[in-house]
Design a protein around this motif. Structure first.
Motif, PDB file in Angstrom:
ATOM      1  N   ILE A  10      48.327 108.715 -11.831  1.00 17.78           N
ATOM      2  CA  ILE A  10      46.885 108.907 -11.950  1.00 17.78           C
ATOM      3  C   ILE A  10      46.356 108.232 -13.214  1.00 17.78           C
ATOM      4  N   ARG A  11      47.071 108.368 -14.326  1.00 17.98           N
ATOM      5  CA  ARG A  11      46.633 107.732 -15.580  1.00 17.98           C
ATOM      6  C   ARG A  11      46.653 106.213 -15.429  1.00 17.98           C
ATOM      7  N   ALA A  12      47.702 105.671 -14.814  1.00 18.30           N
ATOM      8  CA  ALA A  12      47.788 104.220 -14.612  1.00 18.30           C
ATOM      9  C   ALA A  12      46.633 103.728 -13.739  1.00 18.30           C
ATOM     10  N   TYR A  13      46.298 104.498 -12.719  1.00 14.40           N
ATOM     11  CA  TYR A  13      45.192 104.127 -11.836  1.00 14.40           C
ATOM     12  C   TYR A  13      43.874 104.102 -12.614  1.00 14.40           C
ATOM     13  N   GLN A  14      43.657 105.113 -13.454  1.00 14.48           N
ATOM     14  CA  GLN A  14      42.429 105.165 -14.252  1.00 14.48           C
ATOM     15  C   GLN A  14      42.342 103.962 -15.192  1.00 14.48           C
ATOM     16  N   LEU A  15      43.447 103.633 -15.835  1.00 17.09           N
ATOM     17  CA  LEU A  15      43.472 102.478 -16.739  1.00 17.09           C
ATOM     18  C   LEU A  15      43.187 101.188 -15.970  1.00 17.09           C
ATOM     19  N   TRP A  16      43.810 101.067 -14.798  1.00 19.17           N
ATOM     20  CA  TRP A  16      43.629  99.882 -13.956  1.00 19.17           C
ATOM     21  C   TRP A  16      42.168  99.749 -13.527  1.00 19.17           C
ATOM     22  N   GLU A  17      41.563 100.866 -13.103  1.00 21.98           N
ATOM     23  CA  GLU A  17      40.152 100.839 -12.708  1.00 21.98           C
ATOM     24  C   GLU A  17      39.253 100.464 -13.876  1.00 21.98           C
ATOM     25  N   PHE A  29      50.080  98.517 -16.581  1.00 20.56           N
ATOM     26  CA  PHE A  29      49.293  99.751 -16.594  1.00 20.56           C
ATOM     27  C   PHE A  29      50.191 100.978 -16.469  1.00 20.56           C
ATOM     28  N   TRP A  30      51.273 100.863 -15.708  1.00 24.09           N
ATOM     29  CA  TRP A  30      52.212 101.973 -15.565  1.00 24.09           C
ATOM     30  C   TRP A  30      52.838 102.296 -16.931  1.00 24.09           C
ATOM     31  N   LEU A  31      53.322 101.271 -17.612  1.00 24.42           N
ATOM     32  CA  LEU A  31      53.956 101.485 -18.917  1.00 24.42           C
ATOM     33  C   LEU A  31      52.951 101.974 -19.954  1.00 24.42           C
ATOM     34  N   MET A  32      51.726 101.449 -19.898  1.00 22.33           N
ATOM     35  CA  MET A  32      50.696 101.897 -20.823  1.00 22.33           C
ATOM     36  C   MET A  32      50.393 103.383 -20.587  1.00 22.33           C
ATOM     37  N   ALA A  33      50.333 103.780 -19.327  1.00 21.65           N
ATOM     38  CA  ALA A  33      50.070 105.186 -19.001  1.00 21.65           C
ATOM     39  C   ALA A  33      51.187 106.072 -19.550  1.00 21.65           C
ATOM     40  N   GLU A  34      52.436 105.641 -19.384  1.00 20.68           N
ATOM     41  CA  GLU A  34      53.561 106.422 -19.917  1.00 20.68           C
ATOM     42  C   GLU A  34      53.449 106.574 -21.433  1.00 20.68           C
ATOM     43  N   ARG A  35      53.113 105.472 -22.114  1.00 16.48           N
ATOM     44  CA  ARG A  35      52.983 105.529 -23.580  1.00 16.48           C
ATOM     45  C   ARG A  35      51.846 106.452 -24.001  1.00 16.48           C
ATOM     46  N   LEU A  36      50.712 106.348 -23.324  1.00 17.28           N
ATOM     47  CA  LEU A  36      49.566 107.169 -23.686  1.00 17.28           C
ATOM     48  C   LEU A  36      49.825 108.653 -23.426  1.00 17.28           C
ATOM     49  N   ILE A  37      50.525 108.948 -22.363  1.00 15.01           N
ATOM     50  CA  ILE A  37      50.871 110.340 -22.073  1.00 15.01           C
ATOM     51  C   ILE A  37      51.805 110.873 -23.154  1.00 15.01           C
ATOM     52  N   ALA A  38      52.773 110.051 -23.575  1.00 10.80           N
ATOM     53  CA  ALA A  38      53.676 110.468 -24.653  1.00 10.80           C
ATOM     54  C   ALA A  38      52.898 110.704 -25.946  1.00 10.80           C
ATOM     55  N   ILE A  39      51.924 109.857 -26.224  1.00 12.12           N
ATOM     56  CA  ILE A  39      51.082 110.035 -27.418  1.00 12.12           C
ATOM     57  C   ILE A  39      50.307 111.339 -27.309  1.00 12.12           C
ATOM     58  N   SER A  49      46.691 111.480 -34.863  1.00 16.82           N
ATOM     59  CA  SER A  49      47.058 110.202 -35.476  1.00 16.82           C
ATOM     60  C   SER A  49      45.957 109.169 -35.244  1.00 16.82           C
ATOM     61  N   GLU A  50      46.040 108.072 -35.964  1.00 13.68           N
ATOM     62  CA  GLU A  50      45.070 106.989 -35.790  1.00 13.68           C
ATOM     63  C   GLU A  50      45.178 106.401 -34.387  1.00 13.68           C
ATOM     64  N   ILE A  51      46.403 106.274 -33.897  1.00 11.85           N
ATOM     65  CA  ILE A  51      46.610 105.731 -32.551  1.00 11.85           C
ATOM     66  C   ILE A  51      45.964 106.633 -31.511  1.00 11.85           C
ATOM     67  N   ASP A  52      46.128 107.935 -31.688  1.00  9.82           N
ATOM     68  CA  ASP A  52      45.533 108.879 -30.744  1.00  9.82           C
ATOM     69  C   ASP A  52      44.008 108.778 -30.784  1.00  9.82           C
ATOM     70  N   THR A  53      43.460 108.638 -31.956  1.00 13.54           N
ATOM     71  CA  THR A  53      42.009 108.506 -32.093  1.00 13.54           C
ATOM     72  C   THR A  53      41.517 107.251 -31.377  1.00 13.54           C
ATOM     73  N   ILE A  54      42.223 106.151 -31.561  1.00 19.48           N
ATOM     74  CA  ILE A  54      41.856 104.896 -30.886  1.00 19.48           C
ATOM     75  C   ILE A  54      41.959 105.069 -29.378  1.00 19.48           C
ATOM     76  N   HIS A  55      43.062 105.677 -28.937  1.00 20.93           N
ATOM     77  CA  HIS A  55      43.269 105.897 -27.507  1.00 20.93           C
ATOM     78  C   HIS A  55      42.117 106.703 -26.911  1.00 20.93           C
ATOM     79  N   ARG A  56      41.751 107.799 -27.544  1.00 21.30           N
ATOM     80  CA  ARG A  56      40.687 108.657 -27.024  1.00 21.30           C
ATOM     81  C   ARG A  56      39.330 107.956 -27.072  1.00 21.30           C
TER      82      ARG A  56
END
Length: 96
Positions: A10-17, A29-39, A49-56
């Motif tokens: 679902i996260r990968a689909y959202q990123l792709w869209e 997008f699959w790997l990015m979703a995995e990384r973002l979920i881990a974050i 973290s700064e990365i989390d702030t950027i992600h959000r």
């Protein structure tokens, strides 16, 4: 499929869209979703973290009324998995 797989899908689909549905970047997008979920999981256990702030900041919510699995034409659409990409690349190679 298990819950963790569905969360990544679902996260990968959202990123792709949100990226405009580009073709041929499924694994990215699959790997990015995995990384973002881990974050997200590590951010829940400590300071932001700064990365989390950027992600959000960069992530936008899905469009209202559109399910990540819904196809506006009435069919069912899901984000491709890495194995789907491998199969597609094998088919592409056989055509050349």
């Amino acid at each position: 499929m298990n819950d963790a797989h569905d969360v990544v899908r679902i996260r990968a689909y959202q990123l792709w869209e949100n990226a405009g549905r580009p073709e041929g970047r499924d694994v990215e997008f699959w790997l990015m979703a995995e990384r973002l979920i881990a974050i997200d999981e590590t951010a829940d256990s400590g300071p932001v973290s700064e990365i989390d702030t950027i992600h959000r900041t960069l992530e936008t919510p899905p469009k209202a009324g559109i399910s990540p699995q819904a196809d506006p034409k009435g069919g069912s659409q899901t984000a491709p998995t890495p194995s789907d990409l491998v199969d597609q690349k094998a088919r592409d190679r056989s055509l050349t």
